[in-house]
Design an enzyme around this catalytic site. Structure first.
Site, PDB file in Angstrom:
ATOM      1  N   TYR A 149       0.950  -1.066  -0.191  1.00 11.46           N
ATOM      2  CA  TYR A 149       0.010  -0.014   0.137  1.00 11.46           C
ATOM      3  C   TYR A 149       0.835   1.414  -0.038  1.00 11.46           C
ATOM      4  O   TYR A 149       1.934   1.197   0.517  1.00 11.46           O
ATOM      5  CB  TYR A 149      -1.055   0.201   1.288  1.00 11.46           C
ATOM      6  CG  TYR A 149      -1.949  -1.067   1.226  1.00 11.46           C
ATOM      7  CD1 TYR A 149      -2.428  -1.800   0.253  1.00 11.46           C
ATOM      8  CD2 TYR A 149      -2.672  -1.107   2.525  1.00 11.46           C
ATOM      9  CE1 TYR A 149      -3.345  -2.760   0.214  1.00 11.46           C
ATOM     10  CE2 TYR A 149      -3.892  -1.984   2.341  1.00 11.46           C
ATOM     11  CZ  TYR A 149      -4.178  -2.943   1.495  1.00 11.46           C
ATOM     12  OH  TYR A 149      -5.135  -3.830   1.449  1.00 11.46           O
ATOM     13  N   HIS A 191      -1.920 -11.991   1.615  1.00  9.39           N
ATOM     14  CA  HIS A 191      -2.848 -10.909   0.969  1.00  9.39           C
ATOM     15  C   HIS A 191      -3.758 -11.724  -0.038  1.00  9.39           C
ATOM     16  O   HIS A 191      -4.897 -11.668  -0.331  1.00  9.39           O
ATOM     17  CB  HIS A 191      -1.941  -9.852   0.298  1.00  9.39           C
ATOM     18  CG  HIS A 191      -2.709  -8.700   0.032  1.00  9.39           C
ATOM     19  ND1 HIS A 191      -1.873  -7.632   0.253  1.00  9.39           N
ATOM     20  CD2 HIS A 191      -3.842  -8.337  -0.063  1.00  9.39           C
ATOM     21  CE1 HIS A 191      -2.913  -6.473   0.058  1.00  9.39           C
ATOM     22  NE2 HIS A 191      -3.981  -6.989  -0.309  1.00  9.39           N
ATOM     23  N   PRO A 198     -15.373  -1.419   2.432  1.00  9.46           N
ATOM     24  CA  PRO A 198     -16.767  -1.687   3.734  1.00  9.46           C
ATOM     25  C   PRO A 198     -17.769  -0.558   2.916  1.00  9.46           C
ATOM     26  O   PRO A 198     -18.908  -0.528   3.083  1.00  9.46           O
ATOM     27  CB  PRO A 198     -16.470  -1.366   4.970  1.00  9.46           C
ATOM     28  CG  PRO A 198     -15.143  -0.883   5.064  1.00  9.46           C
ATOM     29  CD  PRO A 198     -14.307  -1.260   3.754  1.00  9.46           C
ATOM     30  N   LEU A 199     -16.939   0.835   2.598  1.00  7.60           N
ATOM     31  CA  LEU A 199     -17.964   1.905   2.316  1.00  7.60           C
ATOM     32  C   LEU A 199     -18.037   1.938   0.838  1.00  7.60           C
ATOM     33  O   LEU A 199     -18.705   2.820   0.283  1.00  7.60           O
ATOM     34  CB  LEU A 199     -17.441   3.094   2.884  1.00  7.60           C
ATOM     35  CG  LEU A 199     -17.244   3.315   4.659  1.00  7.60           C
ATOM     36  CD1 LEU A 199     -16.510   4.440   4.891  1.00  7.60           C
ATOM     37  CD2 LEU A 199     -18.711   2.973   5.232  1.00  7.60           C
ATOM     38  N   GLY A 226     -16.087   4.695  -0.289  1.00  6.04           N
ATOM     39  CA  GLY A 226     -16.915   6.119  -0.031  1.00  6.04           C
ATOM     40  C   GLY A 226     -18.304   6.298  -0.410  1.00  6.04           C
ATOM     41  O   GLY A 226     -18.822   7.244   0.062  1.00  6.04           O
ATOM     42  N   PHE A 237     -20.868   4.916   0.601  1.00  2.00           N
ATOM     43  CA  PHE A 237     -22.013   4.915   1.663  1.00  2.00           C
ATOM     44  C   PHE A 237     -21.590   5.929   2.835  1.00  2.00           C
ATOM     45  O   PHE A 237     -22.270   5.838   3.987  1.00  2.00           O
ATOM     46  CB  PHE A 237     -22.263   3.481   2.225  1.00  2.00           C
ATOM     47  CG  PHE A 237     -23.110   2.802   1.097  1.00  2.00           C
ATOM     48  CD1 PHE A 237     -24.354   2.777   1.114  1.00  2.00           C
ATOM     49  CD2 PHE A 237     -22.175   1.936   0.242  1.00  2.00           C
ATOM     50  CE1 PHE A 237     -24.886   1.859   0.297  1.00  2.00           C
ATOM     51  CE2 PHE A 237     -23.036   1.132  -0.594  1.00  2.00           C
ATOM     52  CZ  PHE A 237     -24.384   1.066  -0.686  1.00  2.00           C
TER      53      PHE A 237
HETATM   54  N1  LIG Z   1      -7.186  -7.686   1.549  1.00  2.00           N
HETATM   55  C1  LIG Z   1      -7.568  -6.903   0.094  1.00  2.00           C
HETATM   56  O1  LIG Z   1      -7.217  -7.582  -0.886  1.00  2.00           O
HETATM   57  C2  LIG Z   1      -8.097  -5.612   0.214  1.00  2.00           C
HETATM   58  C3  LIG Z   1      -8.221  -4.804  -0.963  1.00  2.00           C
HETATM   59  C4  LIG Z   1      -8.908  -3.419  -0.685  1.00  2.00           C
HETATM   60  C5  LIG Z   1      -8.804  -2.806   0.254  1.00  2.00           C
HETATM   61  N2  LIG Z   1      -8.441  -3.710   1.684  1.00  2.00           N
HETATM   62  C6  LIG Z   1      -8.322  -2.846   3.049  1.00  2.00           C
HETATM   63  O2  LIG Z   1      -9.646  -2.486   3.063  1.00  2.00           O
HETATM   64  C7  LIG Z   1      -9.611  -1.087   3.564  1.00  2.00           C
HETATM   65  C8  LIG Z   1     -10.596  -0.165   3.401  1.00  2.00           C
HETATM   66  O3  LIG Z   1     -10.867   0.075   2.011  1.00  2.00           O
HETATM   67  P1  LIG Z   1     -10.910   1.643   1.272  1.00  2.00           P
HETATM   68  O4  LIG Z   1     -10.271   2.414   2.338  1.00  2.00           O
HETATM   69  O5  LIG Z   1     -10.156   1.238   0.076  1.00  2.00           O
HETATM   70  O6  LIG Z   1     -12.441   1.758   0.994  1.00  2.00           O
HETATM   71  P2  LIG Z   1     -13.661   1.971   1.838  1.00  2.00           P
HETATM   72  O7  LIG Z   1     -13.484   2.052   3.253  1.00  2.00           O
HETATM   73  O8  LIG Z   1     -14.687   1.507   1.141  1.00  2.00           O
HETATM   74  O9  LIG Z   1     -13.817   3.806   1.527  1.00  2.00           O
HETATM   75  C9  LIG Z   1     -13.087   4.611   2.260  1.00  2.00           C
HETATM   76  C10 LIG Z   1     -12.950   6.018   1.725  1.00  2.00           C
HETATM   77  O10 LIG Z   1     -14.103   6.741   1.884  1.00  2.00           O
HETATM   78  C11 LIG Z   1     -13.811   8.155   2.105  1.00  2.00           C
HETATM   79  N3  LIG Z   1     -14.471   8.269   3.478  1.00  2.00           N
HETATM   80  C12 LIG Z   1     -14.289   7.528   4.503  1.00  2.00           C
HETATM   81  N4  LIG Z   1     -14.799   7.884   5.821  1.00  2.00           N
HETATM   82  C13 LIG Z   1     -15.422   9.154   5.286  1.00  2.00           C
HETATM   83  C14 LIG Z   1     -16.166  10.155   5.979  1.00  2.00           C
HETATM   84  N5  LIG Z   1     -16.538  10.008   7.282  1.00  2.00           N
HETATM   85  N6  LIG Z   1     -16.604  11.321   5.284  1.00  2.00           N
HETATM   86  C15 LIG Z   1     -16.605  11.352   4.007  1.00  2.00           C
HETATM   87  N7  LIG Z   1     -15.852  10.384   3.294  1.00  2.00           N
HETATM   88  C16 LIG Z   1     -15.114   9.431   3.834  1.00  2.00           C
HETATM   89  C17 LIG Z   1     -12.255   8.131   2.254  1.00  2.00           C
HETATM   90  O11 LIG Z   1     -11.978   8.520   0.604  1.00  2.00           O
HETATM   91  P3  LIG Z   1     -11.949  10.058   0.126  1.00  2.00           P
HETATM   92  O12 LIG Z   1     -11.700  10.835   1.371  1.00  2.00           O
HETATM   93  O13 LIG Z   1     -10.839   9.776  -0.806  1.00  2.00           O
HETATM   94  O14 LIG Z   1     -13.293  10.244  -0.354  1.00  2.00           O
HETATM   95  C18 LIG Z   1     -11.892   6.729   2.304  1.00  2.00           C
HETATM   96  O15 LIG Z   1     -10.594   6.406   1.881  1.00  2.00           O
HETATM   97  C19 LIG Z   1      -8.162  -0.595   2.797  1.00  2.00           C
HETATM   98  O16 LIG Z   1      -7.572   0.618   3.412  1.00  2.00           O
HETATM   99  C20 LIG Z   1      -7.416  -1.827   3.019  1.00  2.00           C
HETATM  100  O17 LIG Z   1      -6.940  -1.671   4.605  1.00  2.00           O
HETATM  101  C21 LIG Z   1      -7.967  -4.972   1.373  1.00  2.00           C
END
Ligand SMILES: NC(=O)c1ccc[n+]([C@@H]2O[C@H](COP(=O)([O-])OP(=O)(O)OC[C@H]3O[C@@H](n4cnc5c(N)ncnc54)[C@H](OP(=O)(O)O)[C@@H]3O)[C@@H](O)[C@H]2O)c1
Length: 318
Positions: free
Chosen positions: A57, A128, A215-216, A219, A221
């Site tokens: 990452y 991973h 999970p979001l 973003g 959601f």
């Molecule tokens: N195992 C795997 O293969 C794999 C693959 C993918 C991800 N992951 C893990 O899953 C984690 C979470 O996924 P993700 O961060 O990519 O996506 P996510 O949790 O679905 O979306 C997070 C994004 O939403 C926005 N956000 C979050 N809280 C907010 C709030 N309160 N108000 C407004 N905007 C908000 C931010 O982006 P902006 O500010 O840019 O809009 C943030 O980066 C990753 O960090 C990683 O650790 C694992």
């Protein structure tokens, strides 16, 4: 903040976690050390103590871990730290050591992550992606060795099928090794494949905690998007506009109306939807700014009733 088990791991984690794939990400407020420091400090201050990162990452190899290592500033022991090795789809500086699930590779990956994270232990070390070229006995046996040596406290897997999860469980049982503590895979209201193809049930069956990624839905959601508005300063606005453009806005607007009727935000309802499930250990949503992680922590208190959860399910069927 509610604390939850991660399978049989010898620690608990905060129900609201922090995904760390934004640290170092180009174009975000958390691209820099200062931005990362601010998000990590806000997380710890809000009781978000579970951090999920990976060696790959950050846009450059190891960058998220390196930024995190500098960000602890004496607070490492407040955190439960998860990282990952062995994403098979990219070339890495350790590839000459062998396949990504091999003993030599994962031991070197562990040492490199420990150094970048500036810590003497990784709390949860996750594979991973499955590595079909290495027998599970070798990978899991090497992970069990790292537990014995105190370099990691527990191990988990990511993107394993239901069958692979059961095989991994059979292998650790055969080895007399600790159980697979966690299974990480994509789960959100618009990506519910783990519920229909048995991956979530298999995690529960083998006694692993489930860590939902995206999970979001990147973003979607958080409630900051609408049918007509995509904020430019967002991951979806910058990199993935199709997620908002292709969303089912009839369902999204019906969901927003339900949330208003219940007196909660979309973020509260969505986090609560995850946390009604005991198998979910922590919702590892990412955050690019300290205000986001503070808001996410505060929003992880509400839980839908079974009837309310059924109404959400009906809008976004599995
Ligand atoms: N195992 C795997 O293969 C794999 C693959 C993918 C991800 N992951 C893990 O899953 C984690 C979470 O996924 P993700 O961060 O990519 O996506 P996510 O949790 O679905 O979306 C997070 C994004 O939403 C926005 N956000 C979050 N809280 C907010 C709030 N309160 N108000 C407004 N905007 C908000 C931010 O982006 P902006 O500010 O840019 O809009 C943030 O980066 C990753 O960090 C990683 O650790 C694992």
């Amino acid at each position: 903040m509610e604390q939850r088990a991660v399978g049989t791991a010898p620690f608990t984690v905060s129900a609201m976690g922090l995904g760390c794939n934004n640290f170092g990400r180009m174009g975000t407020a958390s691209q820099t050390q200062e931005g990362t420091d601010a998000v990590i400090a806000a997380a710890l201050d809000a009781g978000v103590t579970f951090f999920d990162t990976a060696d790959l990452y950050g846009g450059q190899w190891g960058l998220s871990e390196t930024l995190m290592g500098h960000a602890w500033k004496g607070r490492r022991d407040e955190a439960v730290l998860a990282t990952k090795f062995g994403f098979t789809e990219v070339a890495t500086p350790l590839d000459q050591l062998g396949a990504k699930g091999s003993r030599a590779y994962l031991r070197a990956a562990c040492e490199a992550s420990l150094e970048r994270l500036q810590t003497d232990r990784i709390d949860l070390f996750q594979q991973h992606q499955p590595d079909p070229s290495t027998p599970l006995e070798e990978t899991l046996g090497a992970l069990a060795e790292l537990v014995d040596e105190g370099k990691i406290l527990a191990y988990g897997v990511s993107q394993f099928t239901a069958e692979q999860l059961r095989s991994a469980d059979a292998v650790v049982t055969g080895l007399g090794a600790p159980g697979v503590a966690s299974s990480q895979d994509e789960l959100s209201l618009v990506a519910r494949g783990v519920e229909t193809d048995g991956r979530l049930a298999a995690a529960e069956e083998i006694g692993a905690g489930f860590l939902p990624f995206f999970p979001l839905a990147n973003g979607l959601f958080t409630g900051k998007f609408s049918r007509t508005e995509i904020p430019a300063d967002s991951r979806i606005g910058r990199q993935r506009p199709h997620i908002a453009q292709n969303a089912d806005w009839d369902a999204m607007e019906a969901y927003q109306a339900l949330c208003e009727e219940w007196g909660v935000t979309m973020l509260e309802a969505t986090l609560g939807w995850f946390l009604t499930r005991p198998v979910v250990s922590s919702v590892i949503a990412g955050a690019t700014r300290p205000e986001q992680v503070t808001q996410n922590a505060a929003s992880a208190q509400w839980r839908p009733s079974p009837e309310q959860a059924a109404q959400i399910d009906a809008l976004f069927p599995a």
